[in-house]
Design an enzyme around this catalytic site. Structure first.
Site, PDB file in Angstrom:
ATOM      1  N   SER A  56     -43.519 -26.064  47.227  1.00 20.08           N
ATOM      2  CA  SER A  56     -42.917 -26.400  48.521  1.00 20.08           C
ATOM      3  C   SER A  56     -41.466 -25.974  48.656  1.00 20.08           C
ATOM      4  O   SER A  56     -40.894 -26.078  49.747  1.00 20.08           O
ATOM      5  CB  SER A  56     -43.037 -27.911  48.775  1.00 20.08           C
TER       6      SER A  56
ATOM      7  N   GLU B  68       0.783  -1.228   0.000  1.00 18.89           N
ATOM      8  CA  GLU B  68       0.000   0.000   0.000  1.00 18.89           C
ATOM      9  C   GLU B  68       0.821   1.287   0.000  1.00 18.89           C
ATOM     10  O   GLU B  68       0.408   2.290  -0.583  1.00 18.89           O
ATOM     11  CB  GLU B  68      -0.934   0.006   1.236  1.00 18.89           C
TER      12      GLU B  68
END
Length: 677
Positions: free
Chosen positions: A355, A86
């Protein structure tokens, strides 16, 4: 020599224009220098991690994936490959490569089209920062200005780091770390030359050079990158040849399956409610969110649910595993299929606990003078309330009753409803509600006689929180999902500070815990068997727990000193549970989870507190056991509260010969004399 007037004018105009141009450039440069530097932050993927630091999920900005990685943590091969491909002169120019600009302009003029670019890495980074990809003069001018600012305010290494973390690699992937993971299933610091050179070629045209789109194009681009690396003398020709010939293996397509999705949803909710982070901050902030999740326990929980329920059944499930001493939620299952329903039944669903609420009741009873040996009559009973305007007629499971007094320890182990309602009415619901609130149960509880049997709806997480108080001898530690949050720069923006508050009496909390071990003890069998009897052969260490069943819900909650686990089953529509195997399934899911989760953990028993004493008790009479008693169980009492009488042979024989008939009793205790039931 006298110059023509018109030439003098042209020269003057040119000099003025040059002066204006230079002045303007100077002003631009001065403004660029004095203006605040452009922010280098860009939207980044936030990552959720488990307790071991392994990623379990992500929140991505706008469907893109991007992580930020320091330049020092990026493999040098990919750095050199990117520079070669690049901008080979990146470290030499000031943001603009003037000879490249001139060459590109000439080439484009000759072709009468854009055939060559001249953007440097700094220019590309400037473009990435403000995200405008339009081909307009205003965009180009803005890009040039930001390029100047970047070069003035940041070092070359900082610019290169930013570029490598923002460049696009196709498929919604931004930055080298995300690209390394997506293409090769590795990290940016572990790339080979072959991998690095292939990746460095993609940003030129991700739709054209992605190997997942066109491998031939990708290899041609890779060859170009390698040749540039050789020209730059960062590798030699033989290395380039080997890299070009290397057969690359790509990571398989990532399946969109989240680990512990219901747990993660809770984490995101808490980031908003507890840390006050916005959804945008979470999605784009590049956060690292460290959680309490134990991925191994999560797998155990999910597997236990899957293996104990039929695939054809529409029944739903919820599981919470929590570490009582720290409040760390280690696993959470909010349903059987997140893709089908994201409704979190562990937190969002309000269901009757049945319960499983009784231990809270019996702790409250211990506070009011009851002991594990306190006996009350177990027989069909009608309970008038609301000043006699209403009558409540509870029943025991399958219509079984002792038809004689039973102890609190046995009532809990057998889940006797008559004993529970009598106790609740004696205490009053206000005390029971107060105890539940102290233990972390925040759901509204109705002040009715059936509250003792768990008829008020709660959620699974808060019941787990409540039981953890028993496991810690009365200390309340709120549930915790998040341990730490770091921002994209690695700075800690939140760190959990667990709190621990003594909310119950430690001695009475231990007594309750010890009574809860009775559901796994055959010595407490009476007119029916203990509710955890089927699990006894499956368990290899001490546990305390309680089952709970209503017409539409089935529960099992239990714990060791190390872990608390709650399991709930039921239908979303609230329809009744009519299949016996589904009603029983929570017990087996719970047993599977607890046994698998404790593998490798030290064997620990529940340690008595200092002011409690063990006493051998005859479960039938509730008196101190002697050699005449066929069955004995050690029960714990606060000092000075253990029964003083002793079991005798005639009493034991009568109890064993006629367990379903009432026995002659000595003078009843004070609460029965004051109390008509």
């Amino acid at each position: 020599m006298k110059y023509p007037q018109w030439l003098k004018r042209i020269v003057i105009i040119a000099l003025i224009a040059l002066s204006i141009g230079l002045s303007s450039l100077g002003v631009v440069l001065l403004v660029a220098k004095l203006s605040p530097p452009p922010a280098l932050s860009v939207p980044q993927t936030s990552v959720v991690l488990d307790i071991a630091g392994n990623p379990i999920g992500e929140r991505t900005p706008g469907g893109i994936t991007r992580y930020w990685t320091a330049l020092a943590d990026i493999d040098q091969d990919v750095v050199q490959a990117t520079l070669a491909a690049e901008d080979a002169h990146f470290y030499e120019h000031n943001g603009f490569h003037y000879s490249r600009i001139a060459a590109a302009a000439i080439a484009n003029l000759k072709a009468m089209a854009k055939v060559q670019g001249a953007s440097t890495i700094t220019q590309q980074y400037a473009r990435n920062l403000f995200g405008d990809m339009s081909k307009t003069w205003s965009r180009k001018l803005r890009e040039a200005y930001v390029t100047l600012q970047l070069e003035m305010h940041y070092s070359k290494d900082e610019i290169l780091e930013g570029y490598l973390n923002t460049i696009y690699y196709g498929h919604g992937i931004y930055g080298i770390e995300a690209a390394a993971r997506f293409y090769f299933g590795t990290s940016a610091d572990d790339l080979t030359i072959a991998q690095a050179s292939l990746l460095a070629g993609i940003p030129k045209g991700p739709g054209f050079y992605s190997p997942k789109i066109n491998m031939e194009n990708a290899k041609k681009r890779q060859a170009y990158v390698l040749s540039q690396m050789v020209s730059a003398k960062v590798i030699d020709a033989s290395d380039a040849q080997l890299a070009a010939e290397k057969v690359l293996h790509f990571a398989p397509k990532k399946e969109d399956i989240r680990v512990a999705p219901y747990f993660q949803d809770t984490v995101y909710q808490q980031l908003s409610s507890h840390l006050h982070l916005t959804e945008r901050q979470v999605k784009t902030g590049g956060l690292r969110i460290y959680t309490t999740l134990d991925s191994n326990l999560q797998k155990i929980a999910e597997k236990a649910v899957a293996e104990n329920l039929s695939e054809e059944s529409k029944i739903q499930a919820a599981v919470v595993i929590m570490e009582p001493k720290t409040g760390s939620v280690k696993a959470l299952v909010g349903g059987r299929d997140y893709q089908e329903s994201s409704f979190n039944r562990a937190i969002q669903a309000q269901r009757s606990p049945g319960s499983t609420f009784k231990p809270i009741l019996y702790y409250t009873a211990l506070q009011n003078g009851f002991t594990p040996a306190t006996r009350l009559m177990s027989e069909p009973t009608a309970f008038p309330y609301d000043e006699g305007r209403e009558v409540y007629r509870p029943g025991n499971y399958n219509g079984y009753y002792a038809h004689r007094p039973i102890t609190m320890a046995q009532a809990l182990a057998l889940s006797d409803n008559i004993y529970a309602v009598k106790t609740g009415l004696f205490l009053g619901t206000d005390q029971l509600i107060q105890t539940a609130k102290k233990m972390g149960i925040d759901s509204p509880l109705k002040s009715v006689p059936s509250l003792s049997l768990g008829t008020s709806a709660v959620n699974v997480l808060e019941m787990t929180e409540g039981y953890s108080v028993f496991a810690t001898n009365g200390r309340h530690v709120p549930p915790q999902f998040i341990t730490r949050v770091e921002n994209a720069a690695g700075e800690v923006i939140y760190e959990a500070e667990p709190t621990s508050t003594q909310v119950l009496d430690k001695d009475l909390a231990f007594l309750t815990t010890h009574m809860m071990t009775g559901i796994f003890d055959d010595r407490l069998n009476g007119y029916t068997t203990v509710t955890g009897r089927d699990l006894i052969p499956l368990l290899t260490r001490p546990y305390a727990g309680k089952t709970g069943t209503t017409n539409a819900d089935s529960w099992m909650i239990g714990f060791s000193p190390q872990l608390v686990t709650s399991v709930w089953l039921g239908y979303d529509e609230g329809k009744t549970m009519d299949i016996p195997s589904e009603k029983a399934a929570p017990k087996y899911i719970w047993a599977d989870i607890m046994e698998q989760s404790h593998k490798g953990r030290p064997l620990r028993a529940f340690q008595p507190t200092e002011d409690t004493v063990p006493v051998a008790i005859d479960p039938e009479s509730g008196l101190r056991a002697t050699s005449d008693c066929p069955v004995q169980r050690v029960m714990y009492f606060e000092e000075g509260t253990a029964p003083q009488g002793y079991c005798s042979l005639p009493t034991a024989k009568k109890a064993n010969e006629s367990p379903l008939l009432p026995v002659e009793e000595p003078k009843p205790p004070w609460w029965e004399q004051l109390w008509p039931f």
